[in-house]
Write a protein that holds these residues in place. Sequence first.
Motif, PDB file in Angstrom:
ATOM      1  N   ALA A  79      56.936  35.254  24.313  1.00 26.18           N
ATOM      2  CA  ALA A  79      56.014  34.115  24.271  1.00 26.18           C
ATOM      3  C   ALA A  79      55.185  34.172  25.545  1.00 26.18           C
ATOM      4  CB  ALA A  79      56.781  32.801  24.210  1.00 26.18           C
ATOM      5  N   ALA A  80      53.894  33.976  25.420  1.00 21.84           N
ATOM      6  CA  ALA A  80      53.005  33.898  26.584  1.00 21.84           C
ATOM      7  C   ALA A  80      52.413  32.496  26.587  1.00 21.84           C
ATOM      8  CB  ALA A  80      51.905  34.943  26.508  1.00 21.84           C
ATOM      9  N   ILE A  81      52.677  31.764  27.651  1.00 23.57           N
ATOM     10  CA  ILE A  81      52.175  30.395  27.773  1.00 23.57           C
ATOM     11  C   ILE A  81      51.101  30.391  28.848  1.00 23.57           C
ATOM     12  CG2 ILE A  81      52.735  27.995  28.300  1.00 23.57           C
ATOM     13  CD1 ILE A  81      55.551  30.254  27.329  1.00 23.57           C
ATOM     14  N   LEU A  82      49.876  30.183  28.416  1.00 27.33           N
ATOM     15  CA  LEU A  82      48.730  30.180  29.322  1.00 27.33           C
ATOM     16  C   LEU A  82      48.481  28.768  29.808  1.00 27.33           C
ATOM     17  CD1 LEU A  82      45.484  32.106  29.020  1.00 27.33           C
ATOM     18  CD2 LEU A  82      45.331  29.635  29.220  1.00 27.33           C
ATOM     19  N   ASP A  83      48.352  28.594  31.119  1.00 25.80           N
ATOM     20  CA  ASP A  83      48.038  27.293  31.715  1.00 25.80           C
ATOM     21  C   ASP A  83      46.552  27.209  31.980  1.00 25.80           C
ATOM     22  OD1 ASP A  83      50.650  26.190  31.842  1.00 25.80           O
ATOM     23  OD2 ASP A  83      51.080  27.500  33.550  1.00 25.80           O
ATOM     24  N   LEU A  84      45.915  26.192  31.405  1.00 19.72           N
ATOM     25  CA  LEU A  84      44.488  25.963  31.586  1.00 19.72           C
ATOM     26  C   LEU A  84      44.292  24.659  32.339  1.00 19.72           C
ATOM     27  CD1 LEU A  84      41.539  26.739  30.949  1.00 19.72           C
ATOM     28  CD2 LEU A  84      41.790  25.521  28.780  1.00 19.72           C
ATOM     29  N   ASP A  85      43.709  24.745  33.520  1.00 21.53           N
ATOM     30  CA  ASP A  85      43.388  23.573  34.330  1.00 21.53           C
ATOM     31  C   ASP A  85      42.077  23.002  33.804  1.00 21.53           C
ATOM     32  OD1 ASP A  85      42.427  21.788  36.247  1.00 21.53           O
ATOM     33  OD2 ASP A  85      42.936  23.066  37.945  1.00 21.53           O
ATOM     34  N   MET A  86      42.160  21.904  33.084  1.00 21.82           N
ATOM     35  CA  MET A  86      40.979  21.309  32.464  1.00 21.82           C
ATOM     36  C   MET A  86      40.028  20.709  33.490  1.00 21.82           C
ATOM     37  SD  MET A  86      40.971  21.969  29.305  1.00 21.82           S
ATOM     38  CE  MET A  86      39.762  20.796  28.721  1.00 21.82           C
ATOM     39  N   ALA A  87      40.538  20.227  34.606  1.00 20.68           N
ATOM     40  CA  ALA A  87      39.677  19.628  35.625  1.00 20.68           C
ATOM     41  C   ALA A  87      38.752  20.671  36.247  1.00 20.68           C
ATOM     42  CB  ALA A  87      40.518  18.954  36.707  1.00 20.68           C
ATOM     43  N   ASN A  88      39.275  21.889  36.441  1.00 24.02           N
ATOM     44  CA  ASN A  88      38.497  22.947  37.082  1.00 24.02           C
ATOM     45  C   ASN A  88      38.066  24.031  36.098  1.00 24.02           C
ATOM     46  OD1 ASN A  88      38.594  22.003  39.854  1.00 24.02           O
ATOM     47  ND2 ASN A  88      40.799  22.337  39.652  1.00 24.02           N
ATOM     48  N   LEU A  89      38.414  23.866  34.826  1.00 21.01           N
ATOM     49  CA  LEU A  89      38.123  24.868  33.798  1.00 21.01           C
ATOM     50  C   LEU A  89      38.496  26.268  34.274  1.00 21.01           C
ATOM     51  CD1 LEU A  89      34.777  23.490  32.352  1.00 21.01           C
ATOM     52  CD2 LEU A  89      37.088  23.239  31.430  1.00 21.01           C
ATOM     53  N   ALA A  90      39.775  26.423  34.583  1.00 17.80           N
ATOM     54  CA  ALA A  90      40.265  27.696  35.102  1.00 17.80           C
ATOM     55  C   ALA A  90      41.648  27.996  34.538  1.00 17.80           C
ATOM     56  CB  ALA A  90      40.332  27.664  36.624  1.00 17.80           C
ATOM     57  N   VAL A  91      41.874  29.248  34.204  1.00 19.60           N
ATOM     58  CA  VAL A  91      43.216  29.691  33.853  1.00 19.60           C
ATOM     59  C   VAL A  91      43.976  29.809  35.158  1.00 19.60           C
ATOM     60  CG1 VAL A  91      44.585  31.583  32.898  1.00 19.60           C
ATOM     61  CG2 VAL A  91      42.441  30.921  31.792  1.00 19.60           C
ATOM     62  N   THR A  92      45.089  29.090  35.260  1.00 21.18           N
ATOM     63  CA  THR A  92      45.853  29.091  36.508  1.00 21.18           C
ATOM     64  C   THR A  92      47.094  29.969  36.449  1.00 21.18           C
ATOM     65  OG1 THR A  92      47.021  27.091  35.825  1.00 21.18           O
ATOM     66  CG2 THR A  92      45.025  26.805  37.169  1.00 21.18           C
ATOM     67  N   LYS A 126      46.839  44.166  34.349  1.00 27.20           N
ATOM     68  CA  LYS A 126      45.894  44.822  35.258  1.00 27.20           C
ATOM     69  C   LYS A 126      44.465  44.362  34.990  1.00 27.20           C
ATOM     70  CE  LYS A 126      48.528  49.100  35.775  1.00 27.20           C
ATOM     71  NZ  LYS A 126      48.471  50.549  35.505  1.00 27.20           N
ATOM     72  N   ALA A 127      44.123  44.110  33.732  1.00 25.94           N
ATOM     73  CA  ALA A 127      42.753  43.731  33.370  1.00 25.94           C
ATOM     74  C   ALA A 127      42.359  42.366  33.910  1.00 25.94           C
ATOM     75  CB  ALA A 127      42.584  43.736  31.854  1.00 25.94           C
ATOM     76  N   LEU A 128      43.334  41.529  34.187  1.00 26.04           N
ATOM     77  CA  LEU A 128      43.010  40.173  34.623  1.00 26.04           C
ATOM     78  C   LEU A 128      42.372  40.123  36.009  1.00 26.04           C
ATOM     79  CD1 LEU A 128      46.105  38.309  33.179  1.00 26.04           C
ATOM     80  CD2 LEU A 128      43.786  38.423  32.244  1.00 26.04           C
ATOM     81  N   SER A 129      42.281  41.258  36.675  1.00 23.78           N
ATOM     82  CA  SER A 129      41.641  41.265  37.987  1.00 23.78           C
ATOM     83  C   SER A 129      40.540  42.322  38.111  1.00 23.78           C
ATOM     84  CB  SER A 129      42.698  41.498  39.073  1.00 23.78           C
ATOM     85  OG  SER A 129      43.312  42.751  38.876  1.00 23.78           O
ATOM     86  N   VAL A 130      40.024  42.812  36.984  1.00 22.38           N
ATOM     87  CA  VAL A 130      38.986  43.845  37.039  1.00 22.38           C
ATOM     88  C   VAL A 130      37.614  43.223  37.258  1.00 22.38           C
ATOM     89  CG1 VAL A 130      40.272  45.404  35.543  1.00 22.38           C
ATOM     90  CG2 VAL A 130      38.573  43.877  34.537  1.00 22.38           C
ATOM     91  N   PRO A 131      36.663  44.005  37.780  1.00 24.72           N
ATOM     92  CA  PRO A 131      35.291  43.499  37.909  1.00 24.72           C
ATOM     93  C   PRO A 131      34.613  43.417  36.540  1.00 24.72           C
ATOM     94  CG  PRO A 131      35.455  45.759  38.736  1.00 24.72           C
ATOM     95  CD  PRO A 131      36.836  45.325  38.361  1.00 24.72           C
TER      96      PRO A 131
END
Length: 140
Positions: A79-92, A126-131
Amino acid sequence: MKRTATAHWNGTLKDGNGELTTQSTTLNKTQYSFKTRFEQGVGTNPEELLAAAHAGCFTMAVSAALTQQGFTPGNLDTAAILDLDMANLAVTGIHLEIKASTIDGVSEEVFRTVAEDAKKNCIISKALSVPFTLNVIYGA
């Protein structure tokens, strides 16, 4: 190797809607909208797809590592649980939880080490930090 996906959107953020299609056509004009992304609705959303991609990639990486070490993995469920910060619109963050059937010759410690390595080294991790690059075509 290249993998592609396309997105189409029409309308405003809240009232518009769109379609996502993947190269394999597993997603083929799959609906997404404000409701499917930030509320409840029929369709998918980018964050859900990112979580699915991470779960799939990580699980395959665990299987590959075990196989390379000479073991035969059984059932692996992630299971992958993604946290989304709605105030800053960012995946945390993304929390991965893997459950595995017992594998002959693999201790819990060995399995934990394999899983930790896969968490760091699977392609999506690894892809989560690519340019990123961008090409803009306007007025076409």
